[in-house]
Design a protein around this motif. Structure first.
Motif, PDB file in Angstrom:
ATOM      1  N   ARG A  66      34.857  46.178  39.762  1.00 32.17           N
ATOM      2  CA  ARG A  66      34.639  45.653  38.414  1.00 32.17           C
ATOM      3  C   ARG A  66      35.360  46.487  37.374  1.00 32.17           C
ATOM      4  O   ARG A  66      35.971  45.964  36.453  1.00 32.17           O
ATOM      5  CB  ARG A  66      33.143  45.593  38.113  1.00 32.17           C
ATOM      6  CG  ARG A  66      32.394  44.510  38.894  1.00 32.17           C
ATOM      7  CD  ARG A  66      31.040  44.241  38.271  1.00 32.17           C
ATOM      8  NE  ARG A  66      30.175  45.406  38.327  1.00 32.17           N
ATOM      9  CZ  ARG A  66      29.360  45.677  39.349  1.00 32.17           C
ATOM     10  NH1 ARG A  66      29.321  44.881  40.395  1.00 32.17           N
ATOM     11  NH2 ARG A  66      28.586  46.740  39.317  1.00 32.17           N
ATOM     12  N   ARG A  67      35.286  47.811  37.511  1.00 28.56           N
ATOM     13  CA  ARG A  67      35.974  48.677  36.557  1.00 28.56           C
ATOM     14  C   ARG A  67      37.487  48.540  36.689  1.00 28.56           C
ATOM     15  O   ARG A  67      38.208  48.546  35.694  1.00 28.56           O
ATOM     16  CB  ARG A  67      35.553  50.133  36.760  1.00 28.56           C
ATOM     17  CG  ARG A  67      34.092  50.394  36.433  1.00 28.56           C
ATOM     18  CD  ARG A  67      33.773  51.859  36.410  1.00 28.56           C
ATOM     19  NE  ARG A  67      34.444  52.526  35.306  1.00 28.56           N
ATOM     20  CZ  ARG A  67      34.342  53.839  35.068  1.00 28.56           C
ATOM     21  NH1 ARG A  67      33.606  54.593  35.868  1.00 28.56           N
ATOM     22  NH2 ARG A  67      34.980  54.391  34.061  1.00 28.56           N
ATOM     23  N   ALA A  68      37.964  48.409  37.920  1.00 28.83           N
ATOM     24  CA  ALA A  68      39.398  48.245  38.125  1.00 28.83           C
ATOM     25  C   ALA A  68      39.901  46.957  37.488  1.00 28.83           C
ATOM     26  O   ALA A  68      40.968  46.927  36.877  1.00 28.83           O
ATOM     27  CB  ALA A  68      39.710  48.257  39.625  1.00 28.83           C
ATOM     28  N   ARG A  69      39.102  45.883  37.605  1.00 26.17           N
ATOM     29  CA  ARG A  69      39.511  44.605  37.018  1.00 26.17           C
ATOM     30  C   ARG A  69      39.565  44.697  35.494  1.00 26.17           C
ATOM     31  O   ARG A  69      40.471  44.151  34.864  1.00 26.17           O
ATOM     32  CB  ARG A  69      38.544  43.502  37.447  1.00 26.17           C
ATOM     33  CG  ARG A  69      39.019  42.103  37.073  1.00 26.17           C
ATOM     34  CD  ARG A  69      38.062  41.053  37.596  1.00 26.17           C
ATOM     35  NE  ARG A  69      38.047  40.995  39.045  1.00 26.17           N
ATOM     36  CZ  ARG A  69      38.955  40.322  39.762  1.00 26.17           C
ATOM     37  NH1 ARG A  69      39.928  39.673  39.157  1.00 26.17           N
ATOM     38  NH2 ARG A  69      38.869  40.313  41.084  1.00 26.17           N
ATOM     39  N   ARG A  70      38.590  45.374  34.897  1.00 22.73           N
ATOM     40  CA  ARG A  70      38.614  45.537  33.444  1.00 22.73           C
ATOM     41  C   ARG A  70      39.833  46.335  33.000  1.00 22.73           C
ATOM     42  O   ARG A  70      40.461  46.026  31.989  1.00 22.73           O
ATOM     43  CB  ARG A  70      37.333  46.222  32.971  1.00 22.73           C
ATOM     44  CG  ARG A  70      36.097  45.337  33.020  1.00 22.73           C
ATOM     45  CD  ARG A  70      34.991  45.910  32.153  1.00 22.73           C
ATOM     46  NE  ARG A  70      34.551  47.214  32.631  1.00 22.73           N
ATOM     47  CZ  ARG A  70      33.560  47.393  33.486  1.00 22.73           C
ATOM     48  NH1 ARG A  70      32.913  46.347  33.979  1.00 22.73           N
ATOM     49  NH2 ARG A  70      33.209  48.606  33.862  1.00 22.73           N
ATOM     50  N   LEU A  71      40.154  47.388  33.759  1.00 23.00           N
ATOM     51  CA  LEU A  71      41.319  48.198  33.414  1.00 23.00           C
ATOM     52  C   LEU A  71      42.607  47.407  33.549  1.00 23.00           C
ATOM     53  O   LEU A  71      43.527  47.552  32.741  1.00 23.00           O
ATOM     54  CB  LEU A  71      41.366  49.444  34.309  1.00 23.00           C
ATOM     55  CG  LEU A  71      40.247  50.460  34.080  1.00 23.00           C
ATOM     56  CD1 LEU A  71      40.280  51.536  35.151  1.00 23.00           C
ATOM     57  CD2 LEU A  71      40.356  51.081  32.700  1.00 23.00           C
ATOM     58  N   GLU A  72      42.687  46.571  34.570  1.00 24.70           N
ATOM     59  CA  GLU A  72      43.861  45.734  34.748  1.00 24.70           C
ATOM     60  C   GLU A  72      44.094  44.843  33.535  1.00 24.70           C
ATOM     61  O   GLU A  72      45.224  44.661  33.087  1.00 24.70           O
ATOM     62  CB  GLU A  72      43.674  44.847  35.977  1.00 24.70           C
ATOM     63  CG  GLU A  72      44.191  45.426  37.270  1.00 24.70           C
ATOM     64  CD  GLU A  72      44.224  44.355  38.336  1.00 24.70           C
ATOM     65  OE1 GLU A  72      43.143  43.848  38.686  1.00 24.70           O
ATOM     66  OE2 GLU A  72      45.321  44.017  38.767  1.00 24.70           O
TER      67      GLU A  72
END
Length: 255
Positions: free
Chosen positions: A64-70
């Protein structure tokens, strides 16, 4: 249905309960989550949350955090395709974060970095040479933020670029060079820096690396970590020469 991969790390008894190791471990888990996200997005179908059982979470916290950062870097990733200076490749803030954590503390990775300036500030420590910062996000402590750390002389020179001489042609064909009148010097301050550069899109040539920021009672220290101290990692590119910096294109709208 895509398989869910669990990432685990093993620590030695001496590293257990060490806040610095926990910070690095969380960063490595998130970087690994990015890699898994990129790989799974190419082959895994999207499964609605309603069809997932309680034993099969829709996403891990790292995913989830990776998707937000993307999502933060979508505009930058698209823009670099149109920027001639990025023909040989430009690195976005989240890509820089992945590179820095993959390299590990004490190692630097060279590259050309592309970011929109969203925040900035100044070091509070004399021993840090009064560094001035331009950041890819307003919250400099958030994971995935790229910090461009300028030495004071480099930022002063960036605020006060030398004007180019102007050439005029005389009737006889002789070239006469006329220098511009000197401009009033812009004083070095966070206010002047941010009023000029906030919202601009910046290219920086340099080396990205992890920078440990210690937190706790008293002054905040910046540098490599020591054992048994509380803090977190920032991702830095240092600038010692204004020639490392160029301004390109139009930034994405503000968040």
């Amino acid at each position: 249905m895509a398989a869910i991969t669990t990432i685990s790390t093993t620590t030695s008894p001496s590293d257990r309960r060490t806040p610095k190791w926990d910070a690095l471990r969380r960063g490595l888990v998130l970087v690994a989550g990015l890699s898994l996200l990129f790989a799974s997005a190419l082959s895994a179908p999207i499964v609605p949350a309603s069809k997932l059982s309680a034993a099969e979470p829709e996403q891990t916290v790292a995913d989830r955090r990776a998707r937000r950062l993307e999502k933060r870097d979508v505009a930058l990733a698209a823009a670099r395709e149109t920027i001639s200076e990025c023909a040989s490749g430009c690195i976005t803030p989240i890509e820089a974060t992945a590179l820095a954590f993959s390299a590990g503390e004490g190692r630097a990775v060279p590259g050309r970095f592309l970011l929109d300036v969203r925040g900035g500030g100044r070091s509070r420590l004399r021993r840090e040479q009064n560094l001035y910062f331009l950041n890819s996000q307003g919250d400099y402590s958030a994971f995935g933020v790229l910090v461009i750390a300028f030495e004071a002389d480099a930022m002063r020179a960036l605020l006060n670029p030398q004007p180019l001489p102007r050439a005029t042609a005389e009737p006889e064909g002789d070239i006469v060079v006329q220098a511009h009148l000197p401009r009033d010097e812009v004083s070095l301050s966070v206010a002047n820096m941010m009023s000029r550069y906030r919202g601009k899109r910046m290219l920086v040539d340099g080396e990205v690396s992890l920078q440990w920021i210690r937190q706790g009672y008293g002054a905040v220290s910046e540098g490599r970590r020591t054992r048994r101290e509380r803090g977190y990692y920032q991702v830095w590119v240092r600038v010692t020469d204004p020639a490392q910096v160029a301004w390109v294109g139009k930034p994405a709208p503000r968040d």
